[in-house]
Design a protein around this motif. Structure first.
Motif, PDB file in Angstrom:
ATOM      1  N   LYS A 502      53.234  28.938  32.194  1.00 54.26           N
ATOM      2  CA  LYS A 502      53.111  29.881  33.314  1.00 54.26           C
ATOM      3  C   LYS A 502      51.657  29.986  33.757  1.00 54.26           C
ATOM      4  O   LYS A 502      50.738  29.997  32.938  1.00 54.26           O
ATOM      5  N   LEU A 503      51.459  30.070  35.069  1.00 52.70           N
ATOM      6  CA  LEU A 503      50.123  30.163  35.652  1.00 52.70           C
ATOM      7  C   LEU A 503      49.833  31.612  36.046  1.00 52.70           C
ATOM      8  O   LEU A 503      50.459  32.152  36.961  1.00 52.70           O
ATOM      9  N   VAL A 504      48.910  32.237  35.349  1.00 51.76           N
ATOM     10  CA  VAL A 504      48.536  33.629  35.632  1.00 51.76           C
ATOM     11  C   VAL A 504      47.197  33.617  36.377  1.00 51.76           C
ATOM     12  O   VAL A 504      46.140  33.436  35.782  1.00 51.76           O
ATOM     13  N   PHE A 505      47.261  33.799  37.715  1.00 50.62           N
ATOM     14  CA  PHE A 505      46.056  33.750  38.541  1.00 50.62           C
ATOM     15  C   PHE A 505      45.363  35.120  38.584  1.00 50.62           C
ATOM     16  O   PHE A 505      46.006  36.169  38.426  1.00 50.62           O
ATOM     17  N   ASP A 506      44.065  35.095  38.805  1.00 45.98           N
ATOM     18  CA  ASP A 506      43.317  36.342  38.993  1.00 45.98           C
ATOM     19  C   ASP A 506      43.756  37.002  40.297  1.00 45.98           C
ATOM     20  O   ASP A 506      44.154  36.329  41.249  1.00 45.98           O
ATOM     21  N   PRO A 507      43.675  38.352  40.376  1.00 45.04           N
ATOM     22  CA  PRO A 507      44.128  39.073  41.588  1.00 45.04           C
ATOM     23  C   PRO A 507      43.427  38.618  42.864  1.00 45.04           C
ATOM     24  O   PRO A 507      44.024  38.710  43.954  1.00 45.04           O
ATOM     25  N   ASP A 508      42.193  38.137  42.782  1.00 48.88           N
ATOM     26  CA  ASP A 508      41.484  37.726  43.991  1.00 48.88           C
ATOM     27  C   ASP A 508      41.813  36.296  44.412  1.00 48.88           C
ATOM     28  O   ASP A 508      41.310  35.807  45.431  1.00 48.88           O
ATOM     29  N   ASN A 509      42.669  35.608  43.657  1.00 48.49           N
ATOM     30  CA  ASN A 509      43.067  34.247  44.009  1.00 48.49           C
ATOM     31  C   ASN A 509      44.194  34.295  45.031  1.00 48.49           C
ATOM     32  O   ASN A 509      45.114  35.117  44.924  1.00 48.49           O
ATOM     33  N   GLU A 510      44.144  33.438  46.053  1.00 47.67           N
ATOM     34  CA  GLU A 510      45.168  33.428  47.104  1.00 47.67           C
ATOM     35  C   GLU A 510      46.551  33.081  46.567  1.00 47.67           C
ATOM     36  O   GLU A 510      47.564  33.349  47.218  1.00 47.67           O
ATOM     37  N   LEU A 511      46.623  32.500  45.378  1.00 51.62           N
ATOM     38  CA  LEU A 511      47.909  32.149  44.774  1.00 51.62           C
ATOM     39  C   LEU A 511      48.450  33.250  43.860  1.00 51.62           C
ATOM     40  O   LEU A 511      49.513  33.099  43.269  1.00 51.62           O
ATOM     41  N   TYR A 512      47.724  34.358  43.760  1.00 52.81           N
ATOM     42  CA  TYR A 512      48.146  35.463  42.893  1.00 52.81           C
ATOM     43  C   TYR A 512      49.442  36.087  43.416  1.00 52.81           C
ATOM     44  O   TYR A 512      49.591  36.364  44.608  1.00 52.81           O
ATOM     45  N   ASN A 513      50.389  36.305  42.519  1.00 52.07           N
ATOM     46  CA  ASN A 513      51.646  36.964  42.871  1.00 52.07           C
ATOM     47  C   ASN A 513      52.167  37.641  41.610  1.00 52.07           C
ATOM     48  O   ASN A 513      52.759  37.003  40.736  1.00 52.07           O
ATOM     49  N   ALA A 514      51.922  38.962  41.514  1.00 49.97           N
ATOM     50  CA  ALA A 514      52.286  39.704  40.298  1.00 49.97           C
ATOM     51  C   ALA A 514      53.786  39.742  40.079  1.00 49.97           C
ATOM     52  O   ALA A 514      54.261  39.852  38.939  1.00 49.97           O
ATOM     53  N   ASP A 515      54.568  39.656  41.169  1.00 50.13           N
ATOM     54  CA  ASP A 515      56.023  39.771  41.051  1.00 50.13           C
ATOM     55  C   ASP A 515      56.707  38.439  40.745  1.00 50.13           C
ATOM     56  O   ASP A 515      57.892  38.419  40.393  1.00 50.13           O
ATOM     57  N   ASN A 516      56.003  37.366  40.941  1.00 50.81           N
ATOM     58  CA  ASN A 516      56.640  36.053  40.747  1.00 50.81           C
ATOM     59  C   ASN A 516      55.636  35.077  40.139  1.00 50.81           C
ATOM     60  O   ASN A 516      54.967  34.327  40.846  1.00 50.81           O
ATOM     61  N   VAL A 517      55.525  35.093  38.813  1.00 52.05           N
ATOM     62  CA  VAL A 517      54.607  34.194  38.114  1.00 52.05           C
ATOM     63  C   VAL A 517      55.294  32.840  37.946  1.00 52.05           C
ATOM     64  O   VAL A 517      56.334  32.734  37.303  1.00 52.05           O
ATOM     65  N   LEU A 518      54.695  31.802  38.546  1.00 50.74           N
ATOM     66  CA  LEU A 518      55.302  30.476  38.535  1.00 50.74           C
ATOM     67  C   LEU A 518      54.775  29.635  37.377  1.00 50.74           C
ATOM     68  O   LEU A 518      53.651  29.826  36.904  1.00 50.74           O
ATOM     69  N   THR A 519      55.601  28.684  36.939  1.00 47.18           N
ATOM     70  CA  THR A 519      55.143  27.679  35.984  1.00 47.18           C
ATOM     71  C   THR A 519      54.417  26.577  36.752  1.00 47.18           C
ATOM     72  O   THR A 519      54.467  26.510  37.991  1.00 47.18           O
ATOM     73  N   VAL A 520      53.760  25.703  36.012  1.00 44.15           N
ATOM     74  CA  VAL A 520      53.063  24.568  36.637  1.00 44.15           C
ATOM     75  C   VAL A 520      54.043  23.735  37.463  1.00 44.15           C
ATOM     76  O   VAL A 520      53.766  23.379  38.611  1.00 44.15           O
ATOM     77  N   ALA A 521      55.203  23.441  36.883  1.00 45.46           N
ATOM     78  CA  ALA A 521      56.198  22.628  37.585  1.00 45.46           C
ATOM     79  C   ALA A 521      56.693  23.330  38.849  1.00 45.46           C
ATOM     80  O   ALA A 521      56.842  22.708  39.901  1.00 45.46           O
ATOM     81  N   GLN A 522      56.957  24.631  38.749  1.00 41.67           N
ATOM     82  CA  GLN A 522      57.449  25.378  39.908  1.00 41.67           C
ATOM     83  C   GLN A 522      56.412  25.417  41.029  1.00 41.67           C
ATOM     84  O   GLN A 522      56.747  25.279  42.209  1.00 41.67           O
ATOM     85  N   LEU A 523      55.144  25.632  40.680  1.00 40.05           N
ATOM     86  CA  LEU A 523      54.098  25.706  41.695  1.00 40.05           C
ATOM     87  C   LEU A 523      53.966  24.382  42.442  1.00 40.05           C
ATOM     88  O   LEU A 523      53.923  24.357  43.683  1.00 40.05           O
ATOM     89  N   ILE A 524      53.902  23.284  41.714  1.00 41.33           N
ATOM     90  CA  ILE A 524      53.753  21.976  42.361  1.00 41.33           C
ATOM     91  C   ILE A 524      54.981  21.640  43.187  1.00 41.33           C
ATOM     92  O   ILE A 524      54.878  21.193  44.341  1.00 41.33           O
ATOM     93  N   ASP A 525      56.171  21.892  42.633  1.00 47.09           N
ATOM     94  CA  ASP A 525      57.403  21.587  43.356  1.00 47.09           C
ATOM     95  C   ASP A 525      57.508  22.419  44.633  1.00 47.09           C
ATOM     96  O   ASP A 525      57.890  21.902  45.691  1.00 47.09           O
ATOM     97  N   ALA A 526      57.154  23.715  44.538  1.00 51.42           N
ATOM     98  CA  ALA A 526      57.226  24.582  45.718  1.00 51.42           C
ATOM     99  C   ALA A 526      56.233  24.134  46.788  1.00 51.42           C
ATOM    100  O   ALA A 526      56.556  24.119  47.994  1.00 51.42           O
ATOM    101  N   ALA A 527      55.022  23.749  46.377  1.00 53.03           N
ATOM    102  CA  ALA A 527      54.005  23.310  47.335  1.00 53.03           C
ATOM    103  C   ALA A 527      54.444  22.040  48.061  1.00 53.03           C
ATOM    104  O   ALA A 527      54.276  21.914  49.282  1.00 53.03           O
ATOM    105  N   LEU A 528      55.013  21.103  47.334  1.00 51.28           N
ATOM    106  CA  LEU A 528      55.465  19.860  47.951  1.00 51.28           C
ATOM    107  C   LEU A 528      56.668  20.112  48.859  1.00 51.28           C
ATOM    108  O   LEU A 528      56.762  19.551  49.956  1.00 51.28           O
ATOM    109  N   TYR A 529      57.585  20.956  48.403  1.00 55.64           N
ATOM    110  CA  TYR A 529      58.778  21.261  49.197  1.00 55.64           C
ATOM    111  C   TYR A 529      58.416  21.952  50.510  1.00 55.64           C
ATOM    112  O   TYR A 529      58.965  21.654  51.568  1.00 55.64           O
ATOM    113  N   GLU A 530      57.454  22.881  50.428  1.00 58.51           N
ATOM    114  CA  GLU A 530      57.047  23.645  51.611  1.00 58.51           C
ATOM    115  C   GLU A 530      56.491  22.724  52.697  1.00 58.51           C
ATOM    116  O   GLU A 530      56.708  22.944  53.890  1.00 58.51           O
TER     117      GLU A 530
END
Length: 663
Positions: A502-530
């Motif tokens: 799981k990727l826990v970003f700092d609050p000031d990071n644009e990828l920060y999302n307290a309600d939906n913490v993504l795994t490495v695989a989920q983040l990359i897959d979502a970015a490519l899909y988008e």
């Protein structure tokens, strides 16, 4: 074929520490187990087994893999054979796809042909003890062969009677058709059936499993009108292009020494083997074929070819090496003193003397060929020009770009020319080779009939070609976009190694999302899909798809790794091996020292890899748009649209460059 459910059952049951523990003594070291590597000689253990990850790694020789891979490597088995080995060990029944009547008939026929061949070998060997056969036995002794050697290679005598073998075979219950179909007998024009081999010493030829499949028989007569050798014709069980004489007796030593010695004839092999050099086999007087190169590569990448030192031997060294280089093997040449062949040289020297001679006289093939052609060319400028092209084309056959890069400055120095001349020629030659392969692939695919129905997933066969195993991915035809290959390899590497982290970003990071913490695989897959992006390289796309198929089954990251490294698809196995193990696997202790916080590293480099990938894609698109614009007339109405598109993509590129700078 083995059903996929059975394959998964075998992989789940196989405990790597148990499997490897059958072959080596493992000792506990922290969370891992260690031993001296079974694949190379060492005194200090560098062979690690990780029970939790289900993988092994030798930090000495670099070999790595899963339980299936270990069995394949150690026992020289195919993927399917290794699975059956593990199934037997764990008491799992393997019920393969039901054979058709045609399958059963073909299998039974092949077995019958081998049984006839094995009967013939025993018959010929027994003839050495007869009055007539003593001439054959005395011949072998005169060549310095010992009784144990004669027995090891199954040598014998084919008696002078033209029906001696067939009579004995028929009395033993073998059918005439099998005697003919093995080539042991033949039918004349008037309908008579005669033995092919008679009044000759016999050399049985074994397949890699040790079954007798053919014969070479030598006359002892001095009559020049009589053929010196008579050999088996090609049959259903014997194809000369796939066989190396003596490879069955040599394979274990080849694997152990990680080196294969190639000679020419039967007695060359036998005399060297008897002396104690047992990693030797013969091509039986012909240049190596693609199939024989693949056979060698199953056991080693290192080949030393021993030639007679006369003119014919020297020029023979230049023939047929192209296939060996193209197969990725490392080739060295040894020229014996003029008048010697491996048989006579082995009989006149001790084991230590022969080993020392080979070690001291081995020449790298590229250097050998360069120096030899330089001597032939002399000062003739036309011959020297042809020589330069010849050497460049030889280097171009080598699939590994790093090895090619090493040879270029060496050859340029020997030829006293600018390196760039060789690089330019090599580039053109490799482009031509790749284009020829592409066309050949298209011809093959267009000629192949389409199946009427596709098999269901559970019934899909698990036997796949290993054509891509060991081939540098940068040279692989499934790596079809070399511009994006480094970025796609980096992203896929993060997924294969850290996909469930799981990727826990700092609050000031644009990828920060307290309600939906993504795994490495989920983040990359979502970015490519988008962005509607799919990997351009087939090998990576295939592995990516397989990873997420396993990911969605809720398997752990370690379990996914084992499945990928043991996948029936050899391309997926090779990609997983390279991205999970070869470059990135380190010991637990080193990992803990190298990273103070895994999350910090991943939250930094995973987004950076995504930005770099998008920037690489933009760079590629910008080049294509710029080329299109340059090809247009300035007055063409499409030019304005292209300019607008270029400006928009440059803006996006600047944004990504800024983001990369921040990361």
């Amino acid at each position: 074929m083995i059903p996929r459910q059975t394959v998964e059952q075998i992989l789940d049951a196989a405990r790597i520490e148990d499997v490897i523990g059958d072959f080596v003594t493992l000792k506990r070291r922290g969370a891992n187990l260690v031993a001296c590597c079974p694949f190379h000689n060492e005194k200090t253990p560098s062979f690690y087994v990780s029970p939790s990850k289900g993988i092994f790694k030798c930090f000495g020789c670099g070999k790595s893999g899963t339980a299936v891979g270990f069995v394949m490597e150690h026992e020289n088995l195919s993927y399917s054979e290794a699975l059956k080995y593990l199934a037997k060990r764990y008491g799992i029944e393997v019920v393969e796809k039901e054979e058709t009547a045609e399958d059963i008939a073909a299998r039974q026929r092949g077995e019958s042909l081998m049984l006839v061949s094995e009967f013939a070998q025993k018959f010929f060997a027994g003839q050495l003890e007869t009055t007539e056969g003593r001439i054959g036995h005395d011949y072998f002794l005169s060549r310095g062969l010992e009784e144990e050697t004669i027995k090891t290679f199954g040598l014998g005598w084919a008696p002078s009677g033209r029906d001696s073998l067939q009579k004995a075979a028929r009395e033993a219950g073998f059918k005439e058709e099998y005697l003919i179909d093995t080539g042991l007998c033949f039918r004349t024009e008037d309908g008579k059936v005669l033995d092919r081999f008679y009044d000759r010493v016999s050399f049985p030829i074994h397949n890699i499993s040790g079954r007798v499949i053919a014969f070479g028989c030598r006359t002892l007569r001095s009559d020049k009108t009589v053929a010196k050798y008579v050999n088996s014709p090609e049959t259903d069980i014997y194809q000369k292009r796939t066989t190396l004489y003596g490879m069955y007796q040599a394979k274990n030593e080849v694997h152990k020494q990680d080196k294969f010695i190639l000679v020419e004839g039967y007695l060359d092999v036998i005399s060297m083997h008897q002396l104690g050099i047992r990693n030797v086999a013969a091509s039986s007087g012909t240049s190596l074929t693609t199939e024989q190169v693949r056979l060698i590569k199953r056991f080693t990448d290192n080949v030393t070819i021993i030639y007679d030192g006369d003119s014919a031997g020297i020029h023979a060294a230049l023939r047929g090496i192209g296939l060996v280089l193209e197969g990725g093997l490392n080739v060295r040449i040894v020229l014996l003193p003029d008048g010697d062949d491996p048989d006579s040289f082995a009989r006149r020297h001790t084991l230590q003397e022969v080993q020392d001679f080979i070690r001291d006289n081995e020449q790298d093939f590229i250097g050998f060929k360069t120096r030899m052609l330089l001597d032939d060319a002399g000062k003739d400028p036309i011959k020297r020009a042809g020589l330069i092209n010849d050497i460049a084309d030889t280097i171009a056959l080598i699939p590994d770009p790093i090895k090619r890069g090493v040879y270029v400055p060496f050859a340029a120095g020997e030829l006293n020319i600018d390196e760039q001349l060789l690089y330019d020629r090599i580039k053109k030659t490799r482009e031509r080779m790749l284009e020829e392969k592409r066309r050949e692939k298209e011809r093959t695919e267009s000629a192949a009939p389409m199946p009427e129905t596709a098999p269901f997933p559970d019934e899909a066969p698990i036997e796949t070609t290993d054509a891509y195993v060991g081939v540098p991915l940068a040279e692989d035809p499934l790596i079809n976009d070399r511009t994006l290959e480094p970025c796609e390899a980096e992203l896929l590497g993060f997924i294969l190694r850290n996909g469930r982290t799981k990727l826990v970003f700092d609050p000031d990071n644009e990828l920060y999302n307290a309600d939906n913490v993504l795994t490495v695989a989920q983040l990359i897959d979502a970015a490519l899909y988008e962005d509607g992006i799919e990997f351009s390289n087939t090998a990576y796309a295939r592995t990516y798809e397989k990873y997420f198929e396993l990911y969605n089954q809720e398997l752990s990251q370690d379990k996914i790794s084992v499945r990928l490294l043991s996948d029936p698809d050899s391309v997926i196995r090779e990609v997983a091996k390279r991205l999970i193990q070869d470059k990135h696997q380190i010991t637990v202790q080193k990992f803990e020292k190298s990273l103070t916080n895994e999350n910090t590293v991943l939250t930094m480099f995973v987004p950076k890899a995504l930005y770099a990938y998008n920037k690489a894609r933009l760079d590629k698109e910008l080049k294509e748009l710029t080329r299109a614009l340059a090809a247009l007339d300035p007055e063409d109405s499409r030019a304005a649209d292209l300019m607008t598109a270029i400006m928009e993509k440059n803006k996006l590129k600047n944004i990504l460059t800024t983001k990369l700078g921040r990361v």
